[in-house]
Write a protein that holds these residues in place. Structure first.
Motif, PDB file in Angstrom:
ATOM      1  N   GLN A 170      49.072   2.751   1.322  1.00 17.62           N
ATOM      2  CA  GLN A 170      49.346   2.410   2.718  1.00 17.62           C
ATOM      3  C   GLN A 170      48.590   1.152   3.123  1.00 17.62           C
ATOM      4  OE1 GLN A 170      48.121   6.125   4.446  1.00 17.62           O
ATOM      5  NE2 GLN A 170      50.185   7.003   4.439  1.00 17.62           N
ATOM      6  N   ASN A 171      47.349   1.028   2.689  1.00 16.54           N
ATOM      7  CA  ASN A 171      46.553  -0.159   2.996  1.00 16.54           C
ATOM      8  C   ASN A 171      47.141  -1.417   2.363  1.00 16.54           C
ATOM      9  OD1 ASN A 171      44.668   1.194   4.561  1.00 16.54           O
ATOM     10  ND2 ASN A 171      43.295   1.593   2.826  1.00 16.54           N
ATOM     11  N   GLN A 172      47.678  -1.273   1.145  1.00 18.47           N
ATOM     12  CA  GLN A 172      48.278  -2.431   0.467  1.00 18.47           C
ATOM     13  C   GLN A 172      49.496  -2.945   1.237  1.00 18.47           C
ATOM     14  OE1 GLN A 172      46.418  -3.606  -2.168  1.00 18.47           O
ATOM     15  NE2 GLN A 172      45.224  -1.903  -1.337  1.00 18.47           N
ATOM     16  N   LEU A 173      50.328  -2.025   1.663  1.00 15.56           N
ATOM     17  CA  LEU A 173      51.549  -2.426   2.373  1.00 15.56           C
ATOM     18  C   LEU A 173      51.236  -2.957   3.764  1.00 15.56           C
ATOM     19  CD1 LEU A 173      53.960   0.395   1.186  1.00 15.56           C
ATOM     20  CD2 LEU A 173      53.900  -1.997   0.444  1.00 15.56           C
ATOM     21  N   ASN A 174      50.222  -2.438   4.395  1.00 16.14           N
ATOM     22  CA  ASN A 174      49.809  -2.986   5.688  1.00 16.14           C
ATOM     23  C   ASN A 174      49.303  -4.419   5.535  1.00 16.14           C
ATOM     24  OD1 ASN A 174      50.442  -0.767   7.316  1.00 16.14           O
ATOM     25  ND2 ASN A 174      48.486   0.234   6.905  1.00 16.14           N
ATOM     26  N   ALA A 175      48.589  -4.682   4.442  1.00 18.82           N
ATOM     27  CA  ALA A 175      48.112  -6.041   4.172  1.00 18.82           C
ATOM     28  C   ALA A 175      49.293  -6.980   3.927  1.00 18.82           C
ATOM     29  CB  ALA A 175      47.174  -6.038   2.964  1.00 18.82           C
ATOM     30  N   PHE A 176      50.298  -6.494   3.221  1.00 22.47           N
ATOM     31  CA  PHE A 176      51.508  -7.292   2.998  1.00 22.47           C
ATOM     32  C   PHE A 176      52.189  -7.626   4.320  1.00 22.47           C
ATOM     33  CE2 PHE A 176      56.172  -6.995   2.764  1.00 22.47           C
ATOM     34  CZ  PHE A 176      56.438  -8.156   2.042  1.00 22.47           C
TER      35      PHE A 176
END
Length: 377
Positions: A170-176
């Motif tokens: 979830q954190n990775q996609l939020n960063a994207f």
């Protein structure tokens, strides 16, 4: 329309998960350039009279070589092939290679799309994967590329990494999302035997991620991208504003392409060819006009299998009528096919196009393999 793929087989270091053909030695760099340009000349007729709509520099890590290396190849391609005026020209790049100066030079020589190998925005995971860059460098390279004029930028993010969970993903996609990009390629890690991770697995130094966690990450990926207005046009590829990867879409839609460089593959609708995956031998054989590739002539069944395997991964799906008319084969009446539809794994649209359902996307590979195994014409 057709595409040209150039394999640049050099990397600064080996990532722990990678099993592509590359070398960390740059001793043969200049000879490799000579060989690649010569192969372009030798195979200039492979695609017939097809106009070229995409050029793709992959690897390896194409961004590790000088801009002049790339420029000389693109110049040769333009001299030998009929290139569409608005052709997509992509280079794969690692964040640590993308200086402001290099980005400006890329733009100046005509590159118009970047595929940046971010893989993760978590520094601990990047170190675990043996990536050179850190998350700060990833963000900086993307922002600098946007300032340099690139508005067609894709990044790679990997899920299914051992020791990660849904919260991590979830954190990775939020960063994207914060980067305002138009394209995302997201692949589930597979641990291949001939890799560092493959050796770790063999010696029980790592444990693969559980299937439940990998599935939850993939499900979250699909839902997240839909919520932010991204279209899942292929199992692992998402975009907004119809900014599909023209080059990769050509693979999935069965179009012709010419692969140049060691380990590269080519396809012209009746045969496939596979270049030798050894830098020194490739260079020697190409420069001396010796045979440097193997050819596989495709039967009707081979062509049907490949059509199913590639098209079913896309939002466009398989055309049942095309299969019937081309191969005299009505796949829609086969028991295995009917069973997949009944189980809700395949959808039929307008009575003609078959696509993977949301449920089917979770087990896409097994569905496609079973269809191919049962095909018979």
């Amino acid at each position: 329309m057709a595409g040209i793929y150039i394999h640049i087989p050099f990397c600064k270091q080996a990532c722990n998960y990678c099993d592509f053909h590359f070398s960390t030695s740059f001793k043969t760099k200049e000879d490799m350039l000579t060989a690649i340009i010569h192969e372009l000349y030798l195979r200039k007729d492979y695609l017939g009279t097809e106009k070229i709509k995409s050029i793709y520099f992959g690897g390896g890590t194409p961004s590790v070589v000088d801009v002049s290396f790339i420029d000389k190849i693109t110049t040769e391609i333009h001299s030998l092939f009929d290139i569409e005026q608005e052709a997509e020209i992509t280079i794969e790049a690692n964040p640590d290679d993308l200086s402001v100066e290099k980005l400006k030079d890329y733009y100046a020589i005509g590159l118009n799309r970047l595929s940046i190998g971010v893989q993760s925005f978590d520094d601990k995971i990047l170190k675990y994967l043996n990536r050179i860059h850190n998350s700060k460098k990833s963000i900086e390279s993307i922002e600098n590329a946007q300032k340099a004029g690139f508005n067609n930028i894709s990044i790679d993010l990997m899920y299914g990494i051992p020791n990660t969970d849904l919260y991590y993903w979830q954190n990775q996609l939020n960063a994207f999302k914060e980067l305002n990009l138009a394209h995302l390629s997201s692949y589930c890690m597979t641990i291949e035997p001939r890799t560092v991770f493959g050796n770790y697995l063999k010696n029980k130094k790592i444990k693969p991620i559980s299937e439940d966690i990998a599935v939850s990450q993939f499900e979250y990926l699909m839902n997240f991208c839909q919520e932010i207005g991204f279209e899942q046009y292929e199992i692992s590829n998402f975009c907004k504003d119809s900014l599909y990867s023209i080059h990769n879409s050509g693979y999935w839609l069965g179009e012709k392409y010419l692969g140049i460089g060691p380990g590269a593959h080519s396809y012209n609708k009746y045969e496939r060819s596979y270049n030798i995956s050894n830098n020194n031998i490739y260079i020697y054989k190409v420069i001396n006009n010796n045979v440097f590739s193997e050819n596989e002539y495709l039967t009707e069944e081979n062509i049907l299998d490949e059509y199913v395997m590639t098209s079913l991964r896309t939002k466009w799906g398989c055309n049942i009528r095309y299969i019937n008319e081309t191969f005299n084969y009505d796949i829609s009446k086969k028991p295995f096919f009917i069973d997949f539809v009944k189980k809700g794994l395949l959808d039929i649209n307008n009575g003609e196009f078959v696509t993977l359902s949301t449920k089917g996307k979770f087990i896409a590979d097994s569905i496609i393999l079973e269809i191919i195994y049962n095909n018979g014409i």
